[in-house]
Design a protein around this motif. Sequence first.
Motif, mmCIF file in Angstrom:
data_model
loop_
_atom_site.group_PDB
_atom_site.id
_atom_site.type_symbol
_atom_site.label_atom_id
_atom_site.label_comp_id
_atom_site.label_asym_id
_atom_site.label_seq_id
_atom_site.Cartn_x
_atom_site.Cartn_y
_atom_site.Cartn_z
ATOM 1 N N LYS A 1 39.674 37.549 29.551
ATOM 2 C CA LYS A 1 39.483 37.745 30.988
ATOM 3 C C LYS A 1 39.361 39.233 31.248
ATOM 4 O O LYS A 1 40.064 40.034 30.649
ATOM 5 C CB LYS A 1 40.655 37.158 31.776
ATOM 6 C CG LYS A 1 40.755 35.661 31.628
ATOM 7 C CD LYS A 1 41.967 35.136 32.326
ATOM 8 C CE LYS A 1 42.062 33.633 32.086
ATOM 9 N NZ LYS A 1 43.359 33.126 32.449
ATOM 10 N N HIS B 1 39.124 38.923 36.697
ATOM 11 C CA HIS B 1 40.282 38.069 36.931
ATOM 12 C C HIS B 1 41.317 38.733 37.833
ATOM 13 O O HIS B 1 42.161 38.068 38.408
ATOM 14 C CB HIS B 1 40.909 37.676 35.590
ATOM 15 C CG HIS B 1 41.868 36.546 35.692
ATOM 16 N ND1 HIS B 1 41.470 35.273 36.038
ATOM 17 C CD2 HIS B 1 43.202 36.489 35.533
ATOM 18 C CE1 HIS B 1 42.523 34.486 36.064
ATOM 19 N NE2 HIS B 1 43.592 35.202 35.761
ATOM 20 N N ARG C 1 45.578 40.042 42.537
ATOM 21 C CA ARG C 1 44.490 39.070 42.651
ATOM 22 C C ARG C 1 44.365 38.682 44.122
ATOM 23 O O ARG C 1 45.361 38.565 44.820
ATOM 24 C CB ARG C 1 44.775 37.816 41.829
ATOM 25 C CG ARG C 1 44.718 38.054 40.351
ATOM 26 C CD ARG C 1 44.910 36.748 39.572
ATOM 27 N NE ARG C 1 45.100 37.035 38.181
ATOM 28 C CZ ARG C 1 46.280 37.231 37.602
ATOM 29 N NH1 ARG C 1 47.384 37.155 38.304
ATOM 30 N NH2 ARG C 1 46.357 37.492 36.314
#
Length: 155
Positions: free
Chosen positions: A96, A131, A147
Amino acid sequence: MDSVGDWLIMLIAAGVMGWWIVRRVDRWLHEPPDARLRRLAVAGGVEEDEHVSLLKEQGFHVLSGKHRIPLGVSVDDGPVMPTRLYFDYLAEKENKYYLVKLERPRQPMEWTASGLRERLLVYALLFPDCHGIVLVLPQERQIKTVRFKVEAGEK
């Protein structure tokens, strides 16, 4: 005779251009979602420093460093003013991709939802295949991952 030869050259040139355009569109349609990030990973070199060492200790593989993204801003159809957006590293962990930003003493991070949104959302929108955004706090020798998740609106 000259006009027949001219038409033939024009038709060949148009055919080659058409073929080239079809190939480019086909390649663009079939490229993997993270191809843009892969190109960035190849573009920049990495200098070994304490930040890279800290990322490696946390299991990240630093792919490239010191990226500058040129942007243009225009107000009311005025002239385009150039500006840039920077991030420090592109890293990978468990297949990722992550953008890495270093916290600077003169620009401390505000650790509220609105503060993180104001400073980091632009990176998440520019690179939706990432990610997350990894923040390196050099003074504390910490790494935090941010995130963003779009939630359903209120009804």
